[in-house]
Structure formats: structure tokens, C-alpha cells
Design a protein around this motif. Structure first.
Motif, PDB file in Angstrom:
ATOM      1  N   GLU A  40       3.453   6.173  -7.456  1.00  0.00           N
ATOM      2  CA  GLU A  40       2.478   7.031  -8.030  1.00  0.00           C
ATOM      3  C   GLU A  40       2.823   8.544  -7.811  1.00  0.00           C
ATOM      4  O   GLU A  40       2.791   9.075  -8.915  1.00  0.00           O
ATOM      5  N   ASP A  99       0.983  -1.347   0.012  1.00  0.00           N
ATOM      6  CA  ASP A  99      -0.103   0.065  -0.017  1.00  0.00           C
ATOM      7  C   ASP A  99       0.984   1.271   0.056  1.00  0.00           C
ATOM      8  O   ASP A  99       0.440   2.221  -0.778  1.00  0.00           O
ATOM      9  N   THR A 113       2.915   1.561  -3.267  1.00  0.00           N
ATOM     10  CA  THR A 113       2.142   2.101  -4.603  1.00  0.00           C
ATOM     11  C   THR A 113       1.800   3.676  -4.635  1.00  0.00           C
ATOM     12  O   THR A 113       1.954   4.140  -5.495  1.00  0.00           O
ATOM     13  N   LYS A 114       1.668   3.982  -3.181  1.00  0.00           N
ATOM     14  CA  LYS A 114       1.554   5.584  -3.047  1.00  0.00           C
ATOM     15  C   LYS A 114       2.772   6.259  -3.525  1.00  0.00           C
ATOM     16  O   LYS A 114       2.710   7.341  -4.021  1.00  0.00           O
TER      17      LYS A 114
END
Length: 346
Positions: free
Chosen positions: A189, A182, A185-186
Motif C-alpha cells: 500500500e 501483514d 500489505t503495508k
């Protein structure tokens, strides 16, 4: 795992093969305190497996002060000997760089060489090779002459200062893979948005639905690629001698041959632009060491498989004989080189 099937204890040891002028490149290898692998048996390992006893993965070593096999709640007295010992997992090994281990262990680095901890004394300027020499004796982290993880403290760096130290963050991620992905991914991105005006990017196309990424087999030189598995097929030949039979993976012979249709997963295939993937092995069709093919259409239904390098065709005349694989042969367009697909519906 260990004799009782528990997840093995791990350690990291520093290595260098002394292949360049400075004695590097340097890397770290994960080792497991575990039972022997059935794929890589060393001297005496067979006895460890043959005499393991019911419900055990191998014969347990003795605990401190005893010569009897240890119980599950007891600690192995000799970590470097016996059936349970430090092992390098051949073919499924994990390696890291100093920049990776430096997030957890606190050591110094000078010109790429780690130092500053007990066990790293041999990692120094003496690793540099004299002119004209290469592949000298490898250097490994050792304590009291035995290969070991260096005795480095935890990496206490924190940002901002006084917040959770980096090694604690690493432990949190190790214990919670969902938390890691999680946060990753942040961060990923955010990195991808760097340099673009706010709200100027849109979501790209979905590339994950039905995506399959086969892992290569241990020691295999066969190349694999990710592919979208949208449909499952059965492969048949136009050769009369193979009527009623389908292309399959033969696990007993470890070959791809033809056999009567059973609809087993060994007879089911996924297709990419240039590979056929068997659903049981999750590996590409391999004919004479070739795994990439040009699909040359003969008509709407029929096609040949052509090796793009040699221009030879997959030929299944030999496969009319039981337990015999197809071969690459000069392309002539005969029925033994013609295939067609039928879509499989469970």
C-alpha cells in the motif's frame, strides 16, 4: 512428506539449461527429502509404497549403522538413495531467482552467474555457448559430484547496519505467514501511494468477497481465471432425451456429461462472463479442449454456448447416451444446443 508423514526437509539447488549466449537463464529449484509421489513412480518406488507398513507413507530408510527401517526420531543415513530421498516435485515445483535466494544465502553474482560458494564451481564463464549452439548439457550445483544445495553462508546484510540481518527476517516470515502478509500489505500500500499527495487516495471497490481463483491442474493446458461466485446454478438441457438430467462432472470417466439430478457438488456450477466452473473440480467446463464460450441468449431463460473461435456450439445430442460427453458441432439452434439454468438453494 517422509515415511512418518512429517513435513519434508527442503533444499535449493542452482540450475541452468544453457539456452542463451551466456549459458543462462539461471534459476533455483526447491527439492524435498520425501517419499515417492504416487503420480510419478520411478524404478523401485512401487516397492516403497507396497511395503510401507501400517500408518506410514512409504517404507522408512535405514539409519546410520543399521540395515533396519529407521524410527521416527532417527535420521535417514542415505539422503540420495532409498525410499526417502531428495525429489523434485513434478507439477507442484517451486522455483526462485538469485535475487530471491540472495535474501537468505550469501553468494556473489557476476553477469547473472552465482559464485563464491562450494557447489557453485561449475557456474562460470565456461557456461557461455559457442556460436550456433543451444540446449547444451545443463549445469547444476554439485558437491562431490552429487547435486546439492551450495554451501553458502547466511545473508548478513542489515539495514540499518547492526539491525536484524536479512536471513533472520526471512526465517521470521517463513515461520509466521500472518506476519509476512501483514507486513507485505503495508509495504504494498505504501508503494501504491508513492507519488500521490497525502490523503488523496480513497479505498477502491471490494473485489475479494466471494472471489474464487481456481488453480490449474497438474500438467493441464486449460486456462483458468478468477471469478466472483455470487450464486450456484444447475445446468439443464432443452433436449427431450435429457429431461430430468443435469450437466455434471463424471469423476469415474473424467468427463462432463448428463445424469439424473442428485444436487451433488459435481452437478453445481459457478458462472463468469465466458466460463462455467464446476464446484467439485473447481475447473472450467471443458468441451473438446475448449473452456471459453460466448453465452448466446435465445430468450430470457435459454442460451447456447458458442466457441468464439470456431463458432461451433456445445451440442448434447450425444449425451443422451450414458457416460458420453457433449461435443462441439456446427451451430443449428436445435434443442440439443439449448441450455437453461436453475438457481440452487441448499
Amino acid at each position: 512428506g517422509d515415511a512418518y508423514g512429517n513435513k519434508p526437509v527442503t533444499r535449493w539447488t542452482a540450475h541452468t539449461r544453457k539456452n542463451n549466449k551466456r549459458g543462462g537463464p539461471l534459476f533455483w529449484v526447491m527439492m524435498h527429502h520425501a517419499c515417492p509421489s504416487v503420480n510419478f513412480l520411478r524404478k523401485n518406488d512401487k516397492d516403497c509404497l507396497d511395503n510401507k507398513g501400517p500408518g506410514k507413507h512409504c517404507m522408512p530408510d535405514s539409519p546410520v549403522g543399521s540395515n533396519k527401517p529407521r524410527m521416527a526420531n532417527e535420521t535417514d543415513a542415505l539422503l540420495h538413495k532409498g525410499c526417502e530421498q531428495w525429489r523434485f516435485v513434478n507439477g507442484a515445483d517451486t522455483m526462485a531467482l538469485s535475487c530471491d535466494l540472495g535474501l537468505y544465502l550469501d553468494f556473489k553474482v557476476t553477469d547473472g552467474v552465482p559464485h563464491g560458494c562450494r557447489g557453485l564451481e561449475s557456474f562460470n564463464a565456461s557456461m557461455a555457448l559457442p556460436p550456433g549452439m543451444h540446449n547444451n548439457c545443463p549445469v547444476k550445483s554439485r558437491i562431490d559430484g552429487i547435486m546439492a544445495q551450495p554451501e553458502c553462508g547466511h545473508q548478513m546484510y542489515s539495514e540499518p547496519k547492526g539491525s536484524t540481518p536479512v536471513y533472520k527476517v526471512m526465517e521470521e516470515y517463513a515461520n509466521n505467514q500472518t506476519l509476512w502478509i501483514d507486513d507485505y500489505t503495508k509495504a504494498f500500500e505504501k508503494m501504491m501511494r508513492n507519488g500521490y499527495p497525502k490523503n488523496s487516495l480513497t479505498n477502491g471497490p471490494d473485489i475479494h468477497t466471494n472471489l474464487r481463483c481456481p488453480l490449474p491442474r497438474m500438467w493441464s493446458k486449460i486456462q483458468t481465471a478468477c471469478y466472483i461466485h455470487e450464486a450456484t446454478f444447475i445446468i439443464k438441457s432443452r433436449l427431450d432425451k435429457l429431461d430430468g438430467k443435469v450437466y455434471q462432472y463424471n469423476s469415474e470417466k473424467n468427463i462432463y456429461d448428463f445424469a439424473p439430478q442428485t444436487n451433488g457438488t459435481n452437478q453445481l456450477w459457478g458462472i463468469t462472463e465466458d466460463q462455467l466452473f464446476n464446484l467439485e473440480t473447481n475447473q472450467p467446463l471443458n468441451v473438446n479442449g475448449k473452456t471459453y464460450f460466448d453465452f448466446v441468449r435465445k430468450n430470457q431463460d435459454d442460451f447456447s454456448l458458442i466457441d468464439p473461435v470456431s463458432k461451433q456450439a456445445v451440442t448434447c445430442w450425444t449425451a443422451r447416451i450414458k457416460d458420453t460427453p457433449c461435443q462441439l458441432y456446427s451451430s443449428h439452434g436445435g434443442n440439443g444446443q439449448i441450455f437453461y439454468l436453475t438457481k440452487f438453494s441448499p
